[in-house]
Scaffold this active site. Structure first.
Site, short mmCIF file in Angstrom:
data_model
loop_
_atom_site.label_atom_id
_atom_site.label_comp_id
_atom_site.label_asym_id
_atom_site.label_seq_id
_atom_site.Cartn_x
_atom_site.Cartn_y
_atom_site.Cartn_z
N HIS A 168 49.81 147.49 76.45
CA HIS A 168 51.49 147.19 76.68
C HIS A 168 52.03 147.94 77.88
O HIS A 168 52.66 148.77 78.39
CB HIS A 168 52.09 148.23 75.55
CG HIS A 168 51.78 147.91 74.00
ND1 HIS A 168 52.89 147.70 73.44
CD2 HIS A 168 50.21 146.38 73.34
CE1 HIS A 168 52.13 147.08 71.75
NE2 HIS A 168 51.13 146.64 72.64
N TYR B 39 51.64 147.21 61.77
CA TYR B 39 50.49 147.64 61.66
C TYR B 39 49.86 148.96 60.39
O TYR B 39 50.52 149.75 60.08
CB TYR B 39 49.20 147.90 62.53
CG TYR B 39 49.26 146.56 63.59
CD1 TYR B 39 48.77 145.30 63.63
CD2 TYR B 39 50.08 147.13 64.68
CE1 TYR B 39 48.35 144.61 64.12
CE2 TYR B 39 49.86 145.99 65.94
CZ TYR B 39 49.49 144.39 65.74
OH TYR B 39 49.50 144.02 66.41
N GLU C 239 58.51 137.18 70.39
CA GLU C 239 59.59 136.72 71.02
C GLU C 239 59.81 135.99 71.89
O GLU C 239 58.68 135.83 72.28
CB GLU C 239 60.60 137.71 70.54
CG GLU C 239 60.36 139.15 69.56
CD GLU C 239 61.36 140.20 69.58
OE1 GLU C 239 61.71 141.11 68.66
OE2 GLU C 239 61.77 140.53 70.86
#
Length: 385
Positions: free
Chosen positions: A166, A280, A259
């Site tokens: 990320h 998760y 999104e």
């Protein structure tokens, strides 16, 4: 056009399918599957142009139409628009290659035709772990050689933390050519995305020198806060301006809840307090809801498609798609088009499927180019049949 020994693959697009399964976080080691056709209106041809080992991003250079392509493993390529020849660019920084980390985005500066300035992002190690950075350099070419000169780091994701996921580090320059926007993922740490004292889980707005831009919503707080334009993001891997100045971002959700967002000044996009996906391991997260104080996506995907890139189409070859959003889907193994009207996102359709799509860009002639992720790595050109 010379095809570098790969041969021409021209496919008339006709059918429609999508595969939305993904593993732990949409960035698992990719497998290799054979490509298939999907539906498009109008039909188009897909031409195989080139191939790379671990492609991550690309940008067409103003004036020449030459193509810069980054590979996550630390290589930058310059591909000649006329001949198809490509060279490795010297002077690329050392990068920390692990997990999702490595060499990332590349964009031409707003005055590239005058100064050959480019911006690129990568991951560097440091105290506390690793983090994304953005650098600025001059692209110099001579004969069959190319290099980056005067490379300087102008922005660092803060703080550096452990882990290899990320980073996000997509770059966009606003239509006025005055500001640099950079997406900064939450580094899989979740809660920092709601803490505006750091830049994890944010989109930052900078000057072209990498300084916090005047007029940022938290400018009075100084430090990292002064860089922030929006926050509450998870892993925004697409960042693109529409011609009217609207900034769009595509963002990976957890299990579901991918999104497509319009990015507004000072807005909080909710992560990890709100998401239309689930955590998760089955943990539930409140969905976006009216009045919750968070900016909801304009559209989304559950199950996930794992959007890894974003392009807003402005070309002439597909006039019915002008202004629409195109997303490269990783776990979805597809190119997805979303009908866009102003700041409203409508229906979506799968245009091309069969492989993980890492990047999508519009060429100067209005054709659409896609880079498949490593494991296939093909560079494809989509044009009307």
């Amino acid at each position: 056009m010379r095809l570098l020994g790969l041969g021409l693959a021209a496919v008339l697009v006709a059918g429609c399918s999508s595969d939305t399964d993904r593993s732990d976080d949409a960035e698992a080691t990719p497998g290799s599957t054979s490509a298939s056709s999907a539906s498009g209106n109008p039909p188009f041809e897909v031409e195989e142009i080139d191939a790379f080992d671990a492609p991550w991003a690309m940008t067409f250079l103003p004036g020449s139409g030459d193509l810069l392509v980054t590979e996550r493993t630390g290589t930058l390529h310059l591909r000649d628009a006329e001949t198809g020849d490509r060279v490795e660019v010297d002077g690329v920084p050392d990068v920390a290659v692990a997990g999702q980390g490595g060499l990332g985005d590349v964009v031409a500066g707003p005055t590239f035709e005058d100064d050959q300035q480019v911006f690129l992002s990568w991951v560097e190690p440091g105290s506390g772990g690793s983090g994304a950075v953005v650098g600025r350099a001059t692209l110099e070419t001579s004969g069959d050689e190319a290099s980056l000169a005067d490379l300087e780091v102008i922005w660092r994701q803060t703080p550096k933390v452990s882990g290899n996921g990320h980073f996000s580090h997509r770059i966009a320059v606003d239509p006025d050519g005055e500001h640099l926007f950079v997406s900064s993922g939450d580094r899989q740490k979740k809660t920092p995305a709601q803490d505006t004292s750091n830049t994890l889980g944010t989109i930052v707005r900078l000057t072209l020198d990498g300084e916090p831009a005047e007029g940022n919503p938290l400018a009075d707080e100084g430090g990292a806060s002064a860089e922030i334009w929006s926050y509450g993001h998870r892993n925004p891997l697409g960042l693109e301006f529409a011609p009217d100045g609207t900034l769009w971002s595509s963002e990976m959700g957890p299990e579901g809840g991918d999104e497509l967002n319009v990015i507004e000044k000072g807005a909080n996009y909710g992560w990890p307090e709100a998401s239309n996906g689930s955590d998760y391991g089955g943990g539930e997260i409140p969905d976006h809801a009216d009045g919750d104080g968070f900016e909801a996506p304009k559209t989304g995907w559950t199950p996930s498609i794992s959007p890894g890139s974003l392009m807003i189409y402005t070309g002439d070859l597909f006039p019915e798609w002008t202004g629409d959003a195109f997303l490269g889907a990783l776990s979805g193994e597809a190119l997805v088009r979303v009908d866009v009207d102003g700041t409203t996102a409508g229906d979506d359709e799968t245009l091309w499927d069969g492989e993980r799509v890492r990047a999508v860009e519009q060429a100067p002639d209005g054709s659409i180019w896609i880079l498949e992720d490593e494991g296939s790595g093909r560079l494809l050109r989509l044009a009307p049949a």
